[in-house]
Design a protein around this motif. Structure first.
Motif, PDB file in Angstrom:
ATOM      1  N   LEU A 108       0.735  -1.188   0.001  1.00 56.53           N
ATOM      2  CA  LEU A 108      -0.076  -0.053   0.214  1.00 56.53           C
ATOM      3  C   LEU A 108       0.938   1.179   0.024  1.00 56.53           C
ATOM      4  N   PRO A 109       1.367   1.522  -1.208  1.00 55.51           N
ATOM      5  CA  PRO A 109       2.389   2.571  -1.255  1.00 55.51           C
ATOM      6  C   PRO A 109       1.940   4.061  -1.353  1.00 55.51           C
ATOM      7  N   GLU A 110       0.594   4.224  -1.280  1.00 53.03           N
ATOM      8  CA  GLU A 110      -0.038   5.670  -1.190  1.00 53.03           C
ATOM      9  C   GLU A 110       0.822   6.699  -0.629  1.00 53.03           C
ATOM     10  N   VAL A 111       1.398   6.298   0.570  1.00 55.63           N
ATOM     11  CA  VAL A 111       2.004   7.426   1.181  1.00 55.63           C
ATOM     12  C   VAL A 111       3.301   8.179   0.463  1.00 55.63           C
ATOM     13  N   LEU A 112       3.780   7.340  -0.633  1.00 51.68           N
ATOM     14  CA  LEU A 112       4.643   7.806  -1.092  1.00 51.68           C
ATOM     15  C   LEU A 112       4.382   8.899  -2.241  1.00 51.68           C
ATOM     16  N   LEU A 113       2.949   9.076  -2.357  1.00 50.18           N
ATOM     17  CA  LEU A 113       2.428  10.052  -3.256  1.00 50.18           C
ATOM     18  C   LEU A 113       1.610  11.151  -2.326  1.00 50.18           C
ATOM     19  N   GLY A 114       1.957  11.082  -0.991  1.00 48.75           N
ATOM     20  CA  GLY A 114       1.292  11.871  -0.276  1.00 48.75           C
ATOM     21  C   GLY A 114      -0.254  11.496  -0.242  1.00 48.75           C
ATOM     22  N   LEU A 115      -0.512  10.427  -0.106  1.00 45.32           N
ATOM     23  CA  LEU A 115      -1.775   9.961   0.123  1.00 45.32           C
ATOM     24  C   LEU A 115      -1.877   8.811   1.184  1.00 45.32           C
ATOM     25  N   MET A 116      -2.917   8.251   1.028  1.00 44.70           N
ATOM     26  CA  MET A 116      -3.239   6.849   2.098  1.00 44.70           C
ATOM     27  C   MET A 116      -4.132   6.139   1.441  1.00 44.70           C
TER      28      MET A 116
ATOM     29  N   ALA B  80     -10.218  11.096   5.483  1.00 41.12           N
ATOM     30  CA  ALA B  80      -8.879  11.617   5.562  1.00 41.12           C
ATOM     31  C   ALA B  80      -8.344  11.347   4.451  1.00 41.12           C
ATOM     32  N   PHE B  81      -8.812  10.287   3.632  1.00 40.12           N
ATOM     33  CA  PHE B  81      -8.039  10.244   2.119  1.00 40.12           C
ATOM     34  C   PHE B  81      -8.479  11.462   1.367  1.00 40.12           C
ATOM     35  N   LEU B  82      -9.723  11.942   1.426  1.00 42.99           N
ATOM     36  CA  LEU B  82      -9.909  13.132   0.632  1.00 42.99           C
ATOM     37  C   LEU B  82      -9.114  14.359   0.853  1.00 42.99           C
ATOM     38  N   SER B  83      -8.908  14.484   2.359  1.00 36.72           N
ATOM     39  CA  SER B  83      -8.198  15.802   2.809  1.00 36.72           C
ATOM     40  C   SER B  83      -6.801  15.543   2.439  1.00 36.72           C
TER      41      SER B  83
ATOM     42  N   GLN C 222      -6.504  16.324  -1.563  1.00 41.56           N
ATOM     43  CA  GLN C 222      -6.715  18.099  -1.841  1.00 41.56           C
ATOM     44  C   GLN C 222      -5.492  18.626  -1.239  1.00 41.56           C
ATOM     45  N   SER C 223      -4.566  18.081  -0.680  1.00 41.63           N
ATOM     46  CA  SER C 223      -3.447  18.975  -0.045  1.00 41.63           C
ATOM     47  C   SER C 223      -2.437  19.299  -0.870  1.00 41.63           C
ATOM     48  N   PRO C 224      -1.550  20.265  -0.626  1.00 41.59           N
ATOM     49  CA  PRO C 224      -0.494  20.611  -1.672  1.00 41.59           C
ATOM     50  C   PRO C 224       0.461  19.410  -1.676  1.00 41.59           C
ATOM     51  N   GLN C 225       0.713  18.736  -0.651  1.00 45.90           N
ATOM     52  CA  GLN C 225       1.794  17.867  -0.657  1.00 45.90           C
ATOM     53  C   GLN C 225       1.452  16.785  -1.557  1.00 45.90           C
ATOM     54  N   CYS C 226       0.182  16.295  -1.762  1.00 47.39           N
ATOM     55  CA  CYS C 226      -0.070  15.224  -2.660  1.00 47.39           C
ATOM     56  C   CYS C 226       0.196  15.847  -4.094  1.00 47.39           C
ATOM     57  N   GLU C 227      -0.131  17.178  -4.359  1.00 45.77           N
ATOM     58  CA  GLU C 227       0.219  17.715  -5.806  1.00 45.77           C
ATOM     59  C   GLU C 227       1.770  17.619  -5.887  1.00 45.77           C
TER      60      GLU C 227
END
Length: 704
Positions: free
Chosen positions: A125-133, A260-263, A266-271
């Motif tokens: 579950l590597p979503e954290v590497l894209l600023g996600l979860m 939490a996922f949607l936050s 929408q975060s600058p970090q995900c972008e």
């Protein structure tokens, strides 16, 4: 594609095989979600179907979200809805995984009732590497299956596990050593049916049964994140979501997870993380490489056995290549061999390889004092002292010794590669391969294309970088190329602030607080102050006499204070410590230099330090793009993410500039230029983009 093409159905004696087919990696696009949902619902209501097997066509199970849909409005069905429908099936659903099952792919598998995986599969579950979860039940189902400690370890690191480890953890139920995962899945389904096994939902698993232990792991995770990931957003949201799994009903936990996922989304970090991911894909291709097949590289020659040469050798050996090193005499050759052996011995001591693995690797390595040992190498890399005359002599020898088609590369950090190329009869085969120290660890490789370098040589260099698992960035020829050219400017800005009143320790602290792992003076001590000193002395003859020059670094070097290797630099390193202590004598030297040049020190806030430092970095980055040294702003970003420790959650200096607005950056530069117009001269590219109300992103073509 038609939905029937995205999910191909095959009925096999009461078991339906649903094969997702969305090449190349079976990304979970809107179409895939719709097709899979339709197929599952149809199978669940078909009385002739007794079990469902979900698998992937081609080389993958499913590799997560479709990157092409990031940033677009979400289309139904959502992935959580699909996963919930799979889990709610009245008939057993088996995930038969091979290749990769990552992110949403693994979340789909977790919603199945049983899981089987081929031996080579990579799950995670590597979503954290894209600023996600994980946002489709991963934070709720995985802890229930394998417990909080193991689940958090996977989600917070983003690492992949193979089938053997996944079986031990409890993620999968069966591990297939040989054969087709889909066929094994169908066979497993029949075994389950024959045994009378029914549905078994992950949400009902008992991994959270020991509530106290689970809470203790969550509390510890929070403490670790507060220290190591305080700048990051999504890891904290992951912990919050897992906390809800512990304290809420499953349905409520899913609701909390989705919010939490949607936050995160929408975060600058995900972008910023997404920009970094796409930029890394873009830099792996150079304009010269299409239609220019690379030359095969099986044997590599390295001239120079110092720390850099040894690091390059280790990288090539680790990639399975044969490496032949040349040094000037027997003593230096012995030292080069010892340097390589020391790196491998360190890997053995840390358990990364076995002694047998080290012995096997070193069989592909040899050291000699005779250039004739390089006569058959496919690629020769010069890694000697940063002196033009010495490098020219090496290239003259390589030109006489190496076979005509061999690529001749220099590891120079600053010097003119066109001048080096003029010493050989085949300048089309000369290229720069600027490794970063330590070369066996640092991922960045600047591939510097000289004026006469041909397309096949460029293609060969990029393929070589791929073999070494490096991140290649194409650069043009100038003093310092991309990274070190920009470094010289923002480091000068830091020195100006130091002379004007900020201490090196405040500057380092302010930049660590911004997100850098180390500040510029910590980096200088780590790299060795003598390296920068040699460069400054080389440039002295051509330095603009009107340009400001801060002599504080020279004062330290004149005392032999070169940093960690001498026990003191800007910091003190008592008894070989790598953790520096502030040095009152350095502050006294700084005060003395201020008095010498007549500067009355002023106070800087941490915010002012960051503004000046980044404005200098961004402005020179724009110059590098304007001059064609970097192809695009994203090339500057990748260079600084992988070579200079720029915080990834900000995307790189050029992405960060777009985030805060180029108008603000230009306004800062104009403000700073009042006191020093020669240093703070706005880049023509920056001025142009602000005038057009455009950003650096508009110049990032081919982001794929």
């Amino acid at each position: 594609m038609e939905l029937s093409q995205l999910v191909v159905q095959t009925c096999l004696d009461g078991v339906v095989l649903l094969r997702v087919s969305n090449p190349p990696v079976n990304a979970i696009s809107t179409g895939v979600r719709r097709a899979l949902l339709d197929a599952v619902e149809q199978a669940d209501t078909d009385s002739a179907i007794r079990a469902i097997v979900i698998t992937g066509a081609g080389k993958s199970f499913m590799a997560g979200a479709d990157i092409r849909e990031l940033g677009l409005p979400a289309q139904p069905p959502s992935l959580p809805d699909l996963c919930n429908r799979i889990e709610n099936c009245a008939k057993p659903v088996i995930a038969a995984m091979h290749g990769v099952a990552l992110g949403g792919g693994l979340e789909i598998a977790l919603s199945c009732h049983y899981r089987l995986a081929a031996e080579e599969v990579k799950l995670g579950l590597p979503e954290v590497l894209l600023g996600l979860m994980p946002g489709a039940g991963g934070t709720q189902r995985l802890p229930r299956l394998i417990g909080v400690e193991s689940a958090l370890a996977l989600m917070l690191s983003g690492r992949h596990v193979l089938a053997k480890e996944a079986l031990l953890l409890g993620i999968i139920d069966r591990h297939v050593l040989l054969g087709d995962a889909a066929a094994a899945g169908v066979q497993y389904a029949h075994e389950l049916l024959n045994a009378g096994a029914g549905v078994r939902r992950s949400r009902d698993a008992e991994g959270l049964k020991d509530h106290a232990a689970a809470q203790a792991f969550l509390d510890e995770a929070r403490n670790v994140l507060a220290k190591k990931s305080r700048h990051l957003f999504s890891p904290h949201k992951i912990v919050e979501a897992v906390q809800s799994a512990l304290g809420m009903a499953f349905s409520e936990g899913l609701t909390q997870e989705r919010a939490a996922f949607l936050s995160c989304l929408q975060s600058p970090q995900c972008e910023a993380f997404t920009h970094a991911f796409l930029a890394e894909r873009a830099v792996s291709k150079a304009p010269e490489t299409p239609g220019a097949p690379p030359l095969p590289v099986m044997a590599v020659g390295i001239v120079g056995g110092g720390l850099m040469g040894a690091g390059i050798a280790v990288s090539a050996i680790d990639a399975g290549l044969c490496v032949r090193m040349v040094e000037q005499d027997d003593k230096a050759a012995a030292r080069g061999l010892a340097n390589v052996e020391k790196v491998f011995a360190g890997q053995v001591s840390k358990g990364r390889i076995t002694q047998a693995g080290m012995d096997s690797a070193l069989k592909r390595f040899s050291v000699s004092t005779d250039y004739q040992s390089l006569k058959d190498v496919d690629l020769a890399i010069e890694a000697v002292f940063e002196d033009m005359n010495v490098k020219k002599m090496v290239f003259e020898r390589l030109n006489l010794t190496c076979k005509p088609e061999a690529v001749l590369a220099t590891n120079t950090s600053y010097l003119d590669i066109d001048e080096i190329a003029r010493t050989v009869s085949r300048p089309e085969r000369v290229i720069g391969l600027h490794f970063f120290s330590p070369a066996n660890i640092m991922p960045l490789l600047e591939i510097v294309v000289a004026g006469k370098t041909d397309a096949q040589t460029v293609s060969t260099a990029f393929e070589f970088a791929k073999k070494l698992r490096k991140v290649p960035v194409r650069a043009g020829v100038c003093d310092g190329f991309i990274g070190n050219r920009v470094l010289a400017v923002y480091r000068a800005a830091a020195d100006h602030m130091m002379e004007d009143g900020a201490s090196p320790y405040q500057i380092d602290r302010a930049l660590r607080d911004f997100g850098f792992a180390m500040g510029p003076y910590q980096v200088a001590d780590l790299a060795g102050g003598d390296i920068g000193w040699a460069t400054r002395k080389r440039r002295a003859a051509n330095r603009d006499p009107n340009a400001r020059y801060v002599q504080i670094p020279d004062r330290l070097c004149e005392r032999g204070w070169f940093g960690q290797k001498t026990g003191r630099g800007y910091y003190l390193y008592p008894q070989g410590s790598r953790t520096g202590e502030e040095d009152p004598q350095v502050l006294a030297i700084i005060d003395e230099e201020r008095r010498r040049v007549g500067i009355e020190p002023k106070r800087f806030t941490d915010g002012e330090i960051v503004r000046r430092y980044l404005a200098a970095m961004i402005n020179e980055g724009a110059n590098v793009v304007f001059d064609g040294i970097a192809l695009r702003p994203l090339d500057v970003d990748v260079t600084f993410l992988h070579g200079y420790g720029f915080p990834r959650f900000r995307g790189g200096p050029m992405k960060y500039a777009d985030t805060i607005g180029l108008g603000k950056v230009l306004a800062d530069i104009n403000e700073f230029s009042v006191a020093d117009p020669l240093f703070w001269k706005p880049s023509a590219l920056l001025v142009d983009l602000v005038g057009r109300r455009a950003g650096f992103a508009t110049l990032n073509n081919a982001l794929s």
